[in-house]
Design an enzyme around this catalytic site. Structure first.
Site, PDB file in Angstrom:
ATOM      1  N   ARG A 229       0.645  -1.507  -0.400  1.00 57.03           N
ATOM      2  CA  ARG A 229      -0.206  -0.194  -0.055  1.00 57.03           C
ATOM      3  C   ARG A 229       0.590   0.663  -0.492  1.00 57.03           C
ATOM      4  NH1 ARG A 229      -3.085  -2.244  -1.889  1.00 57.03           N
ATOM      5  NH2 ARG A 229      -5.538  -2.864  -1.222  1.00 57.03           N
ATOM      6  N   GLU A 258       4.295  13.235  -6.491  1.00 56.69           N
ATOM      7  CA  GLU A 258       6.169  13.475  -6.307  1.00 56.69           C
ATOM      8  C   GLU A 258       6.521  12.173  -6.319  1.00 56.69           C
ATOM      9  OE1 GLU A 258       3.182  11.937  -2.763  1.00 56.69           O
ATOM     10  OE2 GLU A 258       2.401  12.543  -4.794  1.00 56.69           O
ATOM     11  N   HIS A 270       0.227  -0.426 -10.571  1.00 55.16           N
ATOM     12  CA  HIS A 270      -0.391  -1.340  -9.609  1.00 55.16           C
ATOM     13  C   HIS A 270      -0.535  -2.445 -10.204  1.00 55.16           C
ATOM     14  CE1 HIS A 270      -3.493  -1.515  -6.153  1.00 55.16           C
ATOM     15  NE2 HIS A 270      -2.692  -2.503  -6.347  1.00 55.16           N
TER      16      HIS A 270
END
Length: 385
Positions: A229, A258, A270
Site C-alpha cells: 500500500r 510527487e 499497480h
C-alpha cells in the site's frame, strides 16, 4: 429465480461458472443479495439493503467501509493468497530493478542514433552498472502468503533472508523456509537489511511505517520495495532519502504525483495482481466464499466477522450475527427451545466486538420465531437458510 450478485468491476468469467445455475453475476441489479468487486471504492456508495455480503477479489479491503458494514451485518470477504504468486513474481522482479538500472538503461538505449549504436551502447553502459542480489540481505516485513513466498524464493536465489511478523499464522510458519531468520522487531529489519520489502496491510499501526525516523536506522544505500500500500511510506521522506543517497532505490506499485520523474524511484501502475492467473484465482475464491455463505451460512476469510463453519445437519439452519456480549447465546437457545424445537447442532465464534452463531434444528422454524430473535438486544442480523 436466480440470486443476483452485483459486480462493481470487471470480474473473471470463471466466477460465473463457479457460482452455478442458482446465481447471476451482473453489473445491473436493483436488489442483489451480494456484491463482488476489485478496486471500486465503496466509501460513500449507497449499498442496497438487500446485500448480505461483499466479496473483494483481492486481499486489501481499504476500498470498503468494513466497520460500517459490520454494523449493518454485512459480511466482507477477501481472497488472501489468491494473488500471492503474482505479487511474489513482481517483487522478485523489483529486487532486480532495484539492483540494476534496467529501466534507465532501456530508456537511454532508445535515444541512441546512428550506425554505431552497438559501440555507443558498449561505451555508455557503465552508467547503468549495478550489483547482484546473491549474498545480500533481504528483510521481509510481513510473513503472510506473499511474504512467505518472497522469502522462500529469495533464499533459493542465494540471499540471506530476515523475516519479521509478530502476528504470523501457524500455516505461514509451517511454510517458511528454515533458512529464514526470525527477527523480533521491525527495527532489526531496518538495521540489518540491504533490501527491505513490505507485505503488511494498511492499518493505523503500519501507516507511514517507512519515514525519516525509520530510514535513519537503515543501512546507507538500502533499497525499499513497496507492493502493499502506498500509504505505508511517507513519500516526502522517501524522496529526500533517495536524493541524499541514503536510499539507493525505491520501487513502488503505487503512483503519486510527487514520485514521478525522481531519479532512483521506479513507479509501476499497480501491477501486483494484474495477471490473468491472479484475477482468475481471486474471482473463483470470492465466488466460493459467497456461495458457501449465502447457501450454508458458513464464513471463511471474512475481515469483519469471525471464521465460523459447520456441515449442514438437521432440517433448518439459522445464522445470527450479534455483539460479543454475555447472555446473547443463552437468549437465542431459550427462544428456540421454548418453541419446542430441538437444536441439532450449535457453533459460535467471536472476534473482537462481534460474534457469529450457526444453529441447526431438527424441525422448521417459523418466521415469527426469526422475528423474535431479531428483536433481541445485541442481535444485528438473523438469517433462516
Amino acid at each position: 429465480m436466480k440470486k443476483q450478485i452485483l459486480k462493481l468491476n470487471a470480474i473473471s468469467q470463471l466466477a460465473d461458472a463457479r457460482l452455478g445455475d442458482g446465481f447471476e453475476l451482473t453489473d445491473k441489479a436493483s436488489a442483489p443479495i451480494a456484491v463482488m468487486l476489485r478496486s471500486f471504492s465503496m466509501h460513500g456508495y449507497a449499498l442496497p439493503e438487500s446485500v448480505i455480503a461483499v466479496a473483494r477479489a483481492g486481499a486489501g479491503v481499504n476500498n470498503i467501509p468494513v466497520a460500517e458494514y459490520a454494523e449493518r451485518g454485512v459480511v466482507v470477504f477477501n481472497t488472501p493468497g489468491a494473488n500471492a504468486n503474482a505479487v511474489k513474481e513482481l517483487c522478485l522482479a523489483s529486487l532486480l530493478l532495484a539492483s540494476r538500472d534496467i529501466v534507465g538503461g532501456i530508456q537511454w538505449t532508445k535515444t541512441l542514433k546512428g550506425d554505431d549504436i552497438a559501440a555507443q551502447a558498449e561505451k555508455g553502459k557503465k552508467q547503468f552498472a549495478g550489483c547482484e542480489i546473491m549474498g545480500k540481505t533481504l528483510g521481509v516485513v510481513g510473513l503472510g502468503a506473499i511474504g512467505v513466498l518472497v522469502g522462500n524464493n529469495a533464499v533459493r536465489l542465494g540471499m540471506r533472508v530476515l523475516g519479521y511478523d509478530p502476528f504470523i499464522s501457524i500455516d505461514s510458519a509451517w511454510k517458511l523456509n528454515h533458512n529464514i531468520t526470525k527477527i523480533d522487531s521491525v527495527d532489526g529489519i531496518f538495521e540489518s537489511s540491504d533490501y527491505i520489502t513490505l507485505h503488511v496491510p494498511l492499518t493505523d499501526g503500519t501507516r507511514g511505517l517507512i519515514n525519516a525516523k525509520s530510514i535513519a536506522k537503515m543501512k546507507d544505500g538500502v533499497s525499499i520495495i513497496n507492493l502493499s500500500r502506498g500509504e505505508l511510506c511517507v513519500n516526502a521522506d522517501i524522496i529526500a532519502a533517495v536524493k541524499s543517497g541514503k536510499v539507493r532505490a525505491y520501487i513502488t506499485d503505487f503512483a503519486a504525483p510527487e514520485l514521478i520523474g525522481v531519479d532512483g524511484i521506479t513507479v509501476m501502475p499497480h501491477l501486483g495482481a494484474s495477471t490473468d492467473e491472479a484475477e482468475d484465482n481471486c474471482a473463483v475464491m470470492a465466488a466460493d466464499e459467497l456461495v458457501d455463505y449465502i447457501e450454508n451460512g458458513n464464513i471463511k476469510n471474512s475481515v469483519n466477522f469471525p471464521a465460523c463453519a459447520a456441515p449442514r445437519t438437521g432440517k433448518r439452519r439459522v445464522t445470527v450475527i450479534h455483539r460479543n456480549v454475555k447472555n446473547v447465546l443463552n437468549s437465542l437457545t431459550d427462544i428456540i427451545s421454548k418453541d419446542g424445537i430441538n437444536i441439532e447442532n450449535f457453533v459460535s465464534q467471536s472476534r473482537g466486538e462481534y460474534a457469529y452463531t450457526i444453529i441447526d434444528t431438527e424441525s422448521d422454524i417459523s418466521d415469527k420465531l426469526i422475528a423474535d430473535i431479531a428483536a433481541k438486544d445485541n442481535v444485528i442480523k438473523v438469517r433462516k437458510i
